[in-house]
Every structure is written in structure tokens, then in C-alpha cells.
Design a protein around this motif. Structure first.
Motif, PDB file in Angstrom:
ATOM      1  N   LEU A  64      90.163  41.685  50.816  1.00 27.47           N
ATOM      2  CA  LEU A  64      91.554  42.075  51.069  1.00 27.47           C
ATOM      3  C   LEU A  64      91.734  42.892  52.347  1.00 27.47           C
ATOM      4  O   LEU A  64      92.844  43.021  52.853  1.00 27.47           O
ATOM      5  CB  LEU A  64      92.077  42.906  49.882  1.00 27.47           C
ATOM      6  CG  LEU A  64      92.162  42.185  48.529  1.00 27.47           C
ATOM      7  CD1 LEU A  64      92.445  43.193  47.423  1.00 27.47           C
ATOM      8  CD2 LEU A  64      93.225  41.111  48.556  1.00 27.47           C
ATOM      9  N   HIS A 109      92.286  48.145  43.591  1.00 22.96           N
ATOM     10  CA  HIS A 109      92.600  46.734  43.409  1.00 22.96           C
ATOM     11  C   HIS A 109      91.529  46.105  42.527  1.00 22.96           C
ATOM     12  O   HIS A 109      90.340  46.388  42.668  1.00 22.96           O
ATOM     13  CB  HIS A 109      92.647  45.990  44.749  1.00 22.96           C
ATOM     14  CG  HIS A 109      93.777  46.422  45.637  1.00 22.96           C
ATOM     15  ND1 HIS A 109      95.065  46.003  45.452  1.00 22.96           N
ATOM     16  CD2 HIS A 109      93.787  47.233  46.722  1.00 22.96           C
ATOM     17  CE1 HIS A 109      95.843  46.529  46.369  1.00 22.96           C
ATOM     18  NE2 HIS A 109      95.103  47.294  47.163  1.00 22.96           N
ATOM     19  N   GLU A 110      91.949  45.239  41.632  1.00 17.42           N
ATOM     20  CA  GLU A 110      90.994  44.526  40.775  1.00 17.42           C
ATOM     21  C   GLU A 110      90.143  43.608  41.637  1.00 17.42           C
ATOM     22  O   GLU A 110      90.654  42.991  42.562  1.00 17.42           O
ATOM     23  CB  GLU A 110      91.740  43.715  39.725  1.00 17.42           C
ATOM     24  CG  GLU A 110      92.445  44.539  38.684  1.00 17.42           C
ATOM     25  CD  GLU A 110      91.508  45.245  37.714  1.00 17.42           C
ATOM     26  OE1 GLU A 110      90.301  44.862  37.718  1.00 17.42           O
ATOM     27  OE2 GLU A 110      91.944  46.147  37.005  1.00 17.42           O
ATOM     28  N   THR A 120      95.180  53.213  45.446  1.00 12.62           N
ATOM     29  CA  THR A 120      94.545  52.230  46.337  1.00 12.62           C
ATOM     30  C   THR A 120      93.564  51.339  45.602  1.00 12.62           C
ATOM     31  O   THR A 120      92.770  50.627  46.228  1.00 12.62           O
ATOM     32  CB  THR A 120      93.812  52.960  47.488  1.00 12.62           C
ATOM     33  OG1 THR A 120      92.880  53.915  46.932  1.00 12.62           O
ATOM     34  CG2 THR A 120      94.802  53.692  48.381  1.00 12.62           C
ATOM     35  N   GLY A 141      92.360  48.838  50.311  1.00 16.39           N
ATOM     36  CA  GLY A 141      92.103  49.304  48.949  1.00 16.39           C
ATOM     37  C   GLY A 141      90.628  49.452  48.641  1.00 16.39           C
ATOM     38  O   GLY A 141      89.752  49.074  49.421  1.00 16.39           O
ATOM     39  N   ASN A 142      90.349  50.048  47.472  1.00 16.05           N
ATOM     40  CA  ASN A 142      88.972  50.251  47.015  1.00 16.05           C
ATOM     41  C   ASN A 142      88.138  50.927  48.102  1.00 16.05           C
ATOM     42  O   ASN A 142      87.073  50.448  48.501  1.00 16.05           O
ATOM     43  CB  ASN A 142      88.333  48.924  46.608  1.00 16.05           C
ATOM     44  CG  ASN A 142      89.021  48.279  45.414  1.00 16.05           C
ATOM     45  OD1 ASN A 142      90.006  48.810  44.891  1.00 16.05           O
ATOM     46  ND2 ASN A 142      88.523  47.154  44.971  1.00 16.05           N
TER      47      ASN A 142
END
Length: 263
Positions: free
Chosen positions: A242, A262-263, A260, A245-246
Motif C-alpha cells: 500500500l 491496515h489489514e 494507521t 500505514g503499518n
């Protein structure tokens, strides 16, 4: 309960003390060699990557191994030439940047080797404290590199060449980023005030977790399956996919707290 804890510490102390005395015996010159930390860090990284190189080779033959690869856009395992190219790039940066910088830091730091080993409780607390502190510092720095365009272009973008990461790519970053991560790790041990044994264990765990986060496999025995507070390889591969995030390297609490995650 206090009596049992005290007895456990007394039983554990001779074990660590004996280990520490054997490590120190006649080896102080080698242990205080300025080039030793960075040399060991590189060797540990390569050794930790070796099982995942074997998995990549086996994935081409066994469906069971392929099923462990993270499904979302992971594609086939990287070929051997990509591993070799990454190894040469990381080795070059270590020889030209990380080794000299680490040696200079060690000379300025002038570390000492205490006679006493830490207790098991001290070892556990110091390593956990370092992991949590490093995770926090890394989150702030990583978030900043993604939110400030100049930092991303000049420092972090090189690492994101690997949209689908693999184990060795954990250290495939720009020289500036490698130095910044080294500084974060060393600052964590300095702030906590680690015993050298705790410091070594922290750096080994830090290296292993970085490799596992980039391995591209969601293994049944991975650390994030044993400890739900860890994100693991799926968490970090989502970040590479992505590009947002993460941001935390290991734990997920900061990403949950600041929205922030995200799966």
C-alpha cells in the motif's frame, strides 16, 4: 509467590554468570574490537535469511511451501539472481558505511565489560524495554519518512523498490536509512542502560524480527501467531503493497492508536 520468584532468580543467576564468564575469559580484546558489532550484525542477518532462501527454493517444488506465501499479490518467490544482487548491495553498504560508522561509535562510546552477569529478570526486562522503545522510535521515524516527501525521496524510497519483500531485503535500504536505524537501535540500548548480554540479545531479536517481517511467508510457527501483539510478515507486507500505514516494525499498538493500521 515472592519466595518462588527469588528461588528462580537464584537458580538462574549461576547459569548466566557462568555463560558471561566463559564469554569474557581471555576474549576482552576481541569483544571490544570496534568492528565486531557491525560484522556480527551482517553475519547474523545473512544466517537468519538462510532458512527463507531454502523456503524460496522449496516453494518451486512443493505446493505445501507455496501455500505459506502471503497470497495478496505475492507472486512467485524471488529468483536466486535477485537474492545475489541484494546480498551484494547490502554487503557494499555495510563495508562502505555501516562498518566505519559503527566502529567510530564504538570508539567514542568506549564500552566496558562488567564482571557480573544480569539476572534473568533483568535480562528479560531490558530486552523487552529495548524492543518497545525501538518500536516507538521507529514508528515516529518511519511515519515521518512517508509524510515528508523529501525524506521519502532521498532516504526511504530505495527500500520500497521491493513491493513484494523477501528476507534479505530487510537490510536493503539507503545508506542514510541504515545509519538511522543503527542509531535508533543503539539509542534504545543506551537509554535503557542495558547490560552487554541484554544488548546482544536485543540486537539478535531485532535482526530476526526484521528478517521475518520481510520474508513473504505467513508461517504456522511465526512469532506473530504466538504473540498477537505482533504484526509479522502479513502486517509489513501490507505496508509495502500500500506504501502507507503499518508504520511500526513489530508491534501494532501505535498503528491502532493513531489510525494507521491496515489489514
Amino acid at each position: 509467590m515472592d519466595v518462588l520468584s527469588s528461588e528462580h532468580q537464584q537458580a538462574c543467576a549461576p547459569l548466566l554468570q557462568g555463560l558471561w564468564e566463559r564469554v569474557r575469559a581471555g576474549q576482552e580484546v576481541i569483544l571490544l574490537w570496534p568492528l565486531l558489532p557491525a560484522s556480527c550484525a551482517f553475519l547474523a542477518h545473512v544466517l537468519f535469511c538462510a532458512p527463507f532462501l531454502a523456503l524460496d527454493a522449496l516453494a518451486g517444488v512443493f505446493q505445501r511451501v507455496r501455500s505459506w506465501r502471503i497470497a495478496a499479490g505475492s507472486g512467485p518467490p524471488p529468483p536466486a539472481r535477485r537474492w545475489l544482487g541484494c546480498f551484494c548491495a547490502v554487503l557494499c553498504r555495510y563495508l562502505t558505511v555501516v562498518l566505519p560508522a559503527s566502529a567510530l561509535f564504538q570508539i567514542v562510546r568506549s564500552p566496558a565489560l562488567p564482571a557480573q552477569a544480569p539476572s534473568c529478570l533483568q535480562l528479560f526486562v531490558e530486552v523487552c524495554a529495548c524492543l518497545l522503545l525501538f518500536d516507538t522510535l521507529f514508528y515516529v521515524w518511519h511515519f515521518s519518512m512517508h509524510r515528508v516527501p523529501w525524506l521519502y525521496r532521498n532516504i526511504h524510497q530505495h527500500h520500497h523498490r521491493h513491493r513484494v519483500p523477501f528476507a534479505l531485503a530487510a537490510q536493503d535500504a539507503s545508506s542514510t536509512e541504515l545509519l538511522s536505524l543503527l542509531l535508533l537501535a543503539l539509542s534504545s540500548t543506551w537509554v535503557v542502560g542495558c547490560h552487554p548480554l541484554s544488548e546482544v540479545l536485543f540486537h539478535l531479536l531485532n535482526s530476526w524480527m526484521a528478517v521475518e517481517d520481510h520474508c513473504g511467508y505467513n508461517l504456522p510457527w511465526a512469532l506473530h501467531r504466538l504473540l498477537p501483539c505482533l504484526g509479522g510478515a502479513p502486517f509489513h507486507q501490507a505496508h509495502h503493497g500500500l506504501h502507507r500505514g503499518n508504520y511500526a516494525p513489530y508491534f501494532t499498538h501505535w498503528d491502532h492508536l493513531f489510525g494507521t493500521y491496515h489489514e
